[in-house]
Write an enzyme that holds these catalytic residues in place. Sequence first.
Site, PDB file in Angstrom:
ATOM      1  N   LYS A 117      -2.448   7.147   7.169  1.00 20.48           N
ATOM      2  CA  LYS A 117      -3.160   5.921   6.122  1.00 20.48           C
ATOM      3  C   LYS A 117      -4.205   6.644   6.764  1.00 20.48           C
ATOM      4  O   LYS A 117      -5.127   7.064   6.689  1.00 20.48           O
ATOM      5  CB  LYS A 117      -3.055   4.949   5.885  1.00 20.48           C
ATOM      6  CG  LYS A 117      -1.765   4.563   5.165  1.00 20.48           C
ATOM      7  CD  LYS A 117      -0.718   5.443   4.083  1.00 20.48           C
ATOM      8  CE  LYS A 117       0.129   4.948   2.785  1.00 20.48           C
ATOM      9  NZ  LYS A 117       1.300   5.849   4.045  1.00 20.48           N
ATOM     10  N   GLY A 164       4.765   0.936   0.318  1.00 18.16           N
ATOM     11  CA  GLY A 164       5.656   0.547  -0.621  1.00 18.16           C
ATOM     12  C   GLY A 164       4.928  -1.217  -0.348  1.00 18.16           C
ATOM     13  O   GLY A 164       5.583  -2.148  -0.601  1.00 18.16           O
ATOM     14  N   GLY A 165       3.700  -1.475  -0.191  1.00 16.20           N
ATOM     15  CA  GLY A 165       3.099  -2.971   0.922  1.00 16.20           C
ATOM     16  C   GLY A 165       3.350  -3.274   1.088  1.00 16.20           C
ATOM     17  O   GLY A 165       2.893  -4.632   1.314  1.00 16.20           O
ATOM     18  N   HIS A 208      -6.463  -0.421  -9.491  1.00 17.80           N
ATOM     19  CA  HIS A 208      -5.504   0.937  -9.007  1.00 17.80           C
ATOM     20  C   HIS A 208      -5.214   2.205  -9.692  1.00 17.80           C
ATOM     21  O   HIS A 208      -4.560   1.789 -10.627  1.00 17.80           O
ATOM     22  CB  HIS A 208      -4.113   0.546  -8.589  1.00 17.80           C
ATOM     23  CG  HIS A 208      -3.191   1.278  -7.385  1.00 17.80           C
ATOM     24  ND1 HIS A 208      -2.348   0.568  -6.003  1.00 17.80           N
ATOM     25  CD2 HIS A 208      -2.711   2.568  -7.605  1.00 17.80           C
ATOM     26  CE1 HIS A 208      -1.466   1.363  -5.806  1.00 17.80           C
ATOM     27  NE2 HIS A 208      -2.279   2.272  -6.378  1.00 17.80           N
ATOM     28  N   GLU A 275      -3.987   8.341  -5.068  1.00 11.55           N
ATOM     29  CA  GLU A 275      -3.742   7.140  -5.661  1.00 11.55           C
ATOM     30  C   GLU A 275      -5.321   6.135  -4.876  1.00 11.55           C
ATOM     31  O   GLU A 275      -5.955   6.395  -4.235  1.00 11.55           O
ATOM     32  CB  GLU A 275      -3.059   6.201  -5.038  1.00 11.55           C
ATOM     33  CG  GLU A 275      -1.258   6.546  -4.992  1.00 11.55           C
ATOM     34  CD  GLU A 275      -0.674   5.138  -4.896  1.00 11.55           C
ATOM     35  OE1 GLU A 275      -1.100   3.769  -4.763  1.00 11.55           O
ATOM     36  OE2 GLU A 275       0.988   4.967  -5.269  1.00 11.55           O
ATOM     37  N   ASN A 291       1.296   9.822  -2.350  1.00 11.40           N
ATOM     38  CA  ASN A 291       2.581   9.099  -1.727  1.00 11.40           C
ATOM     39  C   ASN A 291       3.011  10.938  -2.394  1.00 11.40           C
ATOM     40  O   ASN A 291       3.162  11.722  -3.255  1.00 11.40           O
ATOM     41  CB  ASN A 291       3.314   8.811  -3.552  1.00 11.40           C
ATOM     42  CG  ASN A 291       2.827   7.456  -2.934  1.00 11.40           C
ATOM     43  OD1 ASN A 291       3.229   6.928  -2.242  1.00 11.40           O
ATOM     44  ND2 ASN A 291       1.661   6.490  -3.618  1.00 11.40           N
ATOM     45  N   ARG A 293       6.095  12.929  -3.389  1.00 10.58           N
ATOM     46  CA  ARG A 293       7.692  12.508  -4.156  1.00 10.58           C
ATOM     47  C   ARG A 293       7.034  12.393  -5.816  1.00 10.58           C
ATOM     48  O   ARG A 293       5.742  12.348  -5.866  1.00 10.58           O
ATOM     49  CB  ARG A 293       7.843  11.640  -3.070  1.00 10.58           C
ATOM     50  CG  ARG A 293       7.133   9.996  -3.357  1.00 10.58           C
ATOM     51  CD  ARG A 293       8.589   8.977  -2.468  1.00 10.58           C
ATOM     52  NE  ARG A 293       7.293   7.685  -2.420  1.00 10.58           N
ATOM     53  CZ  ARG A 293       6.949   6.628  -3.270  1.00 10.58           C
ATOM     54  NH1 ARG A 293       6.972   6.812  -4.811  1.00 10.58           N
ATOM     55  NH2 ARG A 293       6.162   6.084  -3.355  1.00 10.58           N
ATOM     56  N   ARG A 339       9.039  -2.255 -15.869  1.00  4.35           N
ATOM     57  CA  ARG A 339       9.989  -2.322 -14.760  1.00  4.35           C
ATOM     58  C   ARG A 339      10.634  -3.274 -15.103  1.00  4.35           C
ATOM     59  O   ARG A 339      10.265  -4.539 -14.604  1.00  4.35           O
ATOM     60  CB  ARG A 339       9.457  -1.860 -13.345  1.00  4.35           C
ATOM     61  CG  ARG A 339       8.518  -0.434 -12.779  1.00  4.35           C
ATOM     62  CD  ARG A 339       8.239  -0.458 -11.090  1.00  4.35           C
ATOM     63  NE  ARG A 339       7.520   0.319 -10.782  1.00  4.35           N
ATOM     64  CZ  ARG A 339       7.043   0.755  -9.360  1.00  4.35           C
ATOM     65  NH1 ARG A 339       7.807  -0.002  -8.926  1.00  4.35           N
ATOM     66  NH2 ARG A 339       6.360   1.315 -10.040  1.00  4.35           N
TER      67      ARG A 339
END
Length: 455
Positions: A117, A164-165, A208, A275, A291, A293, A339
């Site tokens: 990051k 992933g947080g 976000h 993001e 990201n 992917r 989800r």
Amino acid sequence: MSISRVFVANRGEIAVRVIRACRAMDIETVVAVSEADRQTMAARLADRVVCIGPALTRDSYLNARAIITAALATKSDAIHPGYGFLSEDASFATLCGEHGLIFIGPSAKNIQQMGNKLDARALARQFGVPLAEGSAKINKFQDAGSIAEDIGYPVLLKAAAGGGGRGIRIVRDKSGLRSAFENASAEAMAAFGDNSLYLERYVENARHIEVQILADSLGNVVHLGERDCSLQRRHQKMIEEAPAFGLSDSLRKEIQQAAVTLAKNIGYVSAGTVEFIMDMDQNLFYFLEMNTRVQVEHPVTEEITGIDIVAAQLRIASGEAHGLSQEDVVFSGCAIECRINAESALHAFRPSPGKITKWVSPQGVGVRFDTHCFEGYAVPPFYDSLLGKLIFHGVNRDAALEGMQRALEEFEVEGVETTAPFLKYVMAQPDYKKCSVNTRWLERAAEAFMSEQPN
């Protein structure tokens, strides 16, 4: 670089999604399965199935050598990593290349550039992409205090190698800094093998926003619009929609262009997502991460553009142009994704593995359900709890909200508990309907949901 056989190195709904995209392009598929996944839908759909190890991920889906060996043994041309697992592992992408296998994703260099990051922030700064105030790498708690004072509380402690947080802590004053630093550092080491942290200004009233990118090896970079991913619990997204609501045309274009600028300048190739954090009080946006992917939430973008992102990944990996100009990308309506996880929202979202004894998927115009589940499927306790992604595409946001509510009501499942009741609750909330939400709103909604349900 023609691809005739793809080795799918993943599981669950994304494995099914990749297999179906390959079948539509007359590409053969081989799917990797752990011992716990021999009877999955992906195993049923693929042309061939190879067991790569025991149920534990470190012995199967994270075992790079086993995956490479299986791909070579089945004479596969390429490996699709899906999301999670090895999808953003630069060493795995390199290993694929060393063995003559096409990695369906960006280069190892791109993955490395964006995977750390701090390195990603440095590149964003270099190319003029807006950044929230932040620090360099911090390895010692003693350094964190003065930096936090300079930035001003509240601050975010973040893992440099994070995702992933994990490795993230909000610190509201100096009294909480030490424990947050120690916890974030330990979590980062456990998750990523790197305990490096950095500090960033915390935006209280934030959304976000992320931008979907497609870039080919010929230098053609386009965006497929943006998504709002603000509805998160413990930094994990639960509901996403496209386009992002409530943005002015000029701000929307600025965010989209910032994403394209970053992707172009690092020579990015493949599908990717840039993001951003949106400061709602200041009406400003800041780069968060990229990201490298396909994203879990890619279907909402596919629904409003009509572009198959996984098929585009396959063409780009074959060395073809993606065949799009920015003018070719036309947006239609609004799409929302929920989800569906095997979790009990009523009981603090505890996992709910088990055998599915009833499974009735919603149907109708506008409904899409990306899932690997079926009646009789045994949800294992070893992996992510995602059962599927319910998507509704409507002519506008109101229609999408109404359609999603109906789809959730039609969905029936027995044998495991799911997040569907909570998602129905969210769809009915006035704040969500009128777009009065931020990244902290869903946590409060979850608390209200649990308190309002009968014991």
